[in-house]
Design an enzyme around this catalytic site. Structure first.
Site, short mmCIF file in Angstrom:
data_model
loop_
_atom_site.label_atom_id
_atom_site.label_comp_id
_atom_site.label_asym_id
_atom_site.label_seq_id
_atom_site.Cartn_x
_atom_site.Cartn_y
_atom_site.Cartn_z
CG HIS A 94 96.33 -2.16 8.29
ND1 HIS A 94 97.62 -2.66 8.23
CD2 HIS A 94 95.66 -2.72 7.26
CE1 HIS A 94 97.70 -3.52 7.24
NE2 HIS A 94 96.53 -3.57 6.61
CE LYS A 119 96.95 -9.09 4.88
NZ LYS A 119 96.06 -9.57 3.79
CG ASP A 120 98.58 -9.55 0.51
OD1 ASP A 120 97.46 -9.89 0.15
OD2 ASP A 120 98.78 -8.66 1.36
CG MET A 163 95.13 -1.51 -3.31
SD MET A 163 93.90 -2.48 -4.20
CE MET A 163 93.23 -3.48 -2.90
N GLY A 164 95.50 1.97 0.12
CA GLY A 164 94.93 2.88 1.12
C GLY A 164 94.20 2.14 2.22
CG ASN A 165 90.68 1.07 4.96
OD1 ASN A 165 90.43 -0.07 5.31
ND2 ASN A 165 90.21 2.10 5.62
CB SER A 173 93.70 -7.70 6.44
OG SER A 173 92.91 -7.58 5.28
O1 PAF Z 1 98.72 -5.36 -1.68
C1 PAF Z 1 98.08 -4.40 -2.14
O2 PAF Z 1 97.62 -3.51 -1.42
C2 PAF Z 1 97.85 -4.34 -3.64
O3 PAF Z 1 97.64 -5.59 -4.18
C3 PAF Z 1 98.97 -3.58 -4.38
C4 PAF Z 1 100.30 -4.31 -4.27
C5 PAF Z 1 99.10 -2.18 -3.83
C6 PAF Z 1 98.61 -3.49 -5.87
O4 PAF Z 1 97.43 -2.82 -6.07
#
Ligand code: PAF
Length: 280
Positions: free
Chosen positions: A34, A151-152, A30-32, A187
């Site tokens: 790191h 991390k997720d 989702m960008g931003n 994050s």
């Molecule tokens: O982990 C993320 O940044 C988002 O949940 C992903 C996997 C790009 C889906 O939008």
């Protein structure tokens, strides 16, 4: 590095690589960005000669009171970092490109059993949004391999299930969490922390490490351990959402016979909701 904004351009480029017999790796973001994201790109480059990253702040995975509007959008800086990391193709679509009709009228993907627990208990639409956008990205980019940060962890388990259930011929690779020197997992949301909160934040990792050590030492009472970990987080200044010990591969409650465990936690610190997890 080339940047494209349309699905058609993405498909044309990937098809050309495929015709040339080249494997393609995808890193959805989702960008931003790191260092954690750039680490995913490095790992992707080891697995395929052609690498694609996507940057899309996905409205479908944010609840009505969450930070969609304020989520940092830093496309130019992100593109510079990705180019320096050796990425081949950046896909940065608009919301209209990804969701040409209102979301509630579009097909969405639900991964049952896994989406309503842990983070899904307090973020009821989150994983439907993640599964939907990742499924769409898989269809658009048709990669051989896709990489996600550990991390997720819950997201990773859900994406593995999505790929298995919908028969995507894509290898899903989890990449270990990149941490600051004091243990805080990198994050994009760490940017929400004030100086005081940033000083407290490593207590999340420290709490998980201490709990994991007790589990390894044979602590049999998972519920008591989780309660004590939450109390420790609260004492440090967090508002804990959950601390749970689960089976690593399917996030279900472990029996005494299960050995492949994961301890997972989510806790608020100011306006940042931090998550982290450790293998046990
Ligand atoms: O982990 C993320 O940044 C988002 O949940 C992903 C996997 C790009 C889906 O939008």
């Amino acid at each position: 590095m080339r940047t494209v904004h349309s699905i058609a351009e993405l498909r044309t480029q990937v098809a050309a690589w495929r015709r040339a017999g080249e494997r393609v790796a995808l890193v959805p973001t989702m960008g931003n960005l790191h260092r954690g994201h750039l680490h995913l790109v490095e790992r992707a480059r080891e697995r395929a000669p052609r690498t694609v990253a996507s940057i899309f702040v996905n409205p479908a995975q944010f609840g009505p009171n969450e930070d969609y509007a304020g989520y940092p959008r830093t496309l130019d800086d992100d593109a510079r970092q990705l180019a320096a990391a050796g990425l081949d193709l950046l896909f940065a679509p608009s919301v209209a490109e990804m969701y040409p009709r209102p979301l509630e009228q579009m097909t969405q993907v639900t991964v049952p059993e896994l989406s309503g627990i842990l983070c899904g208990a307090s973020r009821p639409i989150h994983f439907r949004g993640v599964a939907t956008v990742v499924g769409k990205l898989f269809n658009m980019a048709q990669p051989d391999v896709a990489l996600f940060g550990e991390k997720d962890w819950q997201q990773l388990v859900i994406i593995r299930r999505l790929a298995a259930d919908l028969d995507f011929p894509i290898e899903i690779v989890g990449v270990p969490t990149v941490r600051e020197a004091d243990g805080l997992a990198l994050s994009s949301r760490n940017g929400y922390l004030t100086t005081e909160e940033r000083a407290i934040a490593p207590a999340l990792y420290a709490t998980l490490v201490a709990s994991a050590e007790r589990l390894r030492a044979g602590e049999p009472d998972y519920a008591r351990l989780a309660t004590e970990a939450k109390a420790r987080l609260a004492a440090a200044g967090f508002r804990p959402d959950y601390v749970e010990i689960r089976r690593a591969h399917d996030l279900q409650i472990p029996t005494a016979a299960d050995t492949d465990l994961r301890i997972l936690a989510a806790a608020w610190l100011g306006r940042a909701r931090l998550i982290d997890n450790l293998a046990v």
